[in-house]
Design a protein around this motif. Structure first.
Motif, PDB file in Angstrom:
ATOM      1  N   VAL A  23       0.895  -0.925   0.128  1.00 14.54           N
ATOM      2  CA  VAL A  23      -0.266  -0.277   0.018  1.00 14.54           C
ATOM      3  C   VAL A  23       0.825   1.206   0.123  1.00 14.54           C
ATOM      4  O   VAL A  23       1.128   2.200  -0.847  1.00 14.54           O
ATOM      5  N   LYS A  24       1.944   0.968   0.582  1.00 11.84           N
ATOM      6  CA  LYS A  24       3.328   2.571   1.448  1.00 11.84           C
ATOM      7  C   LYS A  24       3.691   2.764  -0.351  1.00 11.84           C
ATOM      8  O   LYS A  24       3.857   3.889  -1.127  1.00 11.84           O
ATOM      9  N   ASN A  25       3.880   1.114  -1.159  1.00  9.79           N
ATOM     10  CA  ASN A  25       5.174   1.794  -2.230  1.00  9.79           C
ATOM     11  C   ASN A  25       3.985   1.732  -3.413  1.00  9.79           C
ATOM     12  O   ASN A  25       4.046   2.222  -4.621  1.00  9.79           O
ATOM     13  N   TRP A  26       2.994   0.762  -4.004  1.00 10.79           N
ATOM     14  CA  TRP A  26       2.218   0.735  -4.505  1.00 10.79           C
ATOM     15  C   TRP A  26       0.854   1.820  -4.942  1.00 10.79           C
ATOM     16  O   TRP A  26       0.807   2.372  -6.136  1.00 10.79           O
ATOM     17  N   TYR A  27       0.449   1.685  -4.074  1.00  6.93           N
ATOM     18  CA  TYR A  27      -0.475   2.250  -4.229  1.00  6.93           C
ATOM     19  C   TYR A  27      -0.676   3.679  -4.970  1.00  6.93           C
ATOM     20  O   TYR A  27      -1.453   4.124  -5.436  1.00  6.93           O
ATOM     21  N   PRO A  28       0.443   4.350  -3.777  1.00  7.30           N
ATOM     22  CA  PRO A  28       0.448   6.136  -4.819  1.00  7.30           C
ATOM     23  C   PRO A  28       0.983   6.430  -6.195  1.00  7.30           C
ATOM     24  O   PRO A  28       0.654   7.051  -6.822  1.00  7.30           O
ATOM     25  N   THR A  29       1.372   4.634  -6.900  1.00  7.78           N
ATOM     26  CA  THR A  29       1.394   5.363  -8.380  1.00  7.78           C
ATOM     27  C   THR A  29      -0.052   4.980  -8.737  1.00  7.78           C
ATOM     28  O   THR A  29       0.566   5.156 -10.254  1.00  7.78           O
ATOM     29  N   LEU A  30      -0.720   4.485  -8.479  1.00 11.90           N
ATOM     30  CA  LEU A  30      -2.074   4.284  -9.596  1.00 11.90           C
ATOM     31  C   LEU A  30      -2.611   5.019  -9.765  1.00 11.90           C
ATOM     32  O   LEU A  30      -2.457   6.556  -8.844  1.00 11.90           O
ATOM     33  N   GLN A  31      -3.181   5.492 -11.137  1.00 10.95           N
ATOM     34  CA  GLN A  31      -4.353   6.338 -10.890  1.00 10.95           C
ATOM     35  C   GLN A  31      -5.604   5.872 -10.702  1.00 10.95           C
ATOM     36  O   GLN A  31      -5.720   5.388 -10.978  1.00 10.95           O
ATOM     37  N   LYS A  32      -6.333   7.747  -9.832  1.00 13.38           N
ATOM     38  CA  LYS A  32      -7.058   6.922  -8.826  1.00 13.38           C
ATOM     39  C   LYS A  32      -9.021   8.233  -9.685  1.00 13.38           C
ATOM     40  O   LYS A  32      -8.387   9.436 -10.259  1.00 13.38           O
ATOM     41  N   PRO A  33      -9.708   7.591  -9.446  1.00 16.82           N
ATOM     42  CA  PRO A  33     -10.455   8.592 -10.262  1.00 16.82           C
ATOM     43  C   PRO A  33     -10.760   9.724  -8.763  1.00 16.82           C
ATOM     44  O   PRO A  33     -10.161  10.018  -7.078  1.00 16.82           O
TER      45      PRO A  33
END
Length: 144
Positions: A23-33
């Motif tokens: 969550v700390k590494n991967w989630y921030p890199t995602l495009q979110k609505p």
């Protein structure tokens, strides 16, 4: 009541523990609505949801009369037998040998489950108290 209300939180804590690095590494890199709630909302919402689920399950359990003391061991061994069977199914595609090595355990649990059920069914309520069933279960598991 408190135990059943808190129980769903254990799954939430465990899930958070397992995914904390991703969550700390991967989630921030995602495009979110754009309508995504802020990060701070997620723990609050999940806490409320888990509390509601746990308390709701307690209310249903209480309304149905809870567990009768003479069926707890039977329920426990049925869940154990089902879990072992599910484990074998999940292992089959990975290692057929590992699956087959569990077959004697599953067979023994089926025998023990049948024995517990027959004792529960064939004895009057006063004689089939949880202590007797747990005794039978523990003896069977000790010798398995």
């Amino acid at each position: 009541m408190l135990g059943m209300t808190a129980l769903p939180h254990l799954g939430g804590f465990y899930g958070g523990y397992i995914t904390r690095k991703e969550v700390k590494n991967w989630y921030p890199t995602l495009q979110k609505p754009s309508w995504r709630p802020p990060n701070a909302a997620f723990p609050v919402v999940w806490t409320c949801l888990y509390t509601g689920m746990g308390y709701g399950s307690y209310l249903v359990w209480k309304e149905l009369g809870g567990f009768t003391e003479d069926a707890v061991a039977l329920i426990e061994i049925m869940l154990l037998t089902g879990t072992v069977g599910a484990t074998m199914v999940s292992w089959y595609s990975i290692s057929r040998t590992a699956t087959l090595l569990m077959a004697p355990y599953l067979s023994w649990l089926c025998l023990a489950t049948s024995l517990n059920y027959c004792i529960w069914r064939d004895n009057p309520r006063g004689k089939r108290r949880v202590g007797h069933l747990f005794c039978v279960l523990r003896i069977i598991c000790t010798f398995s």
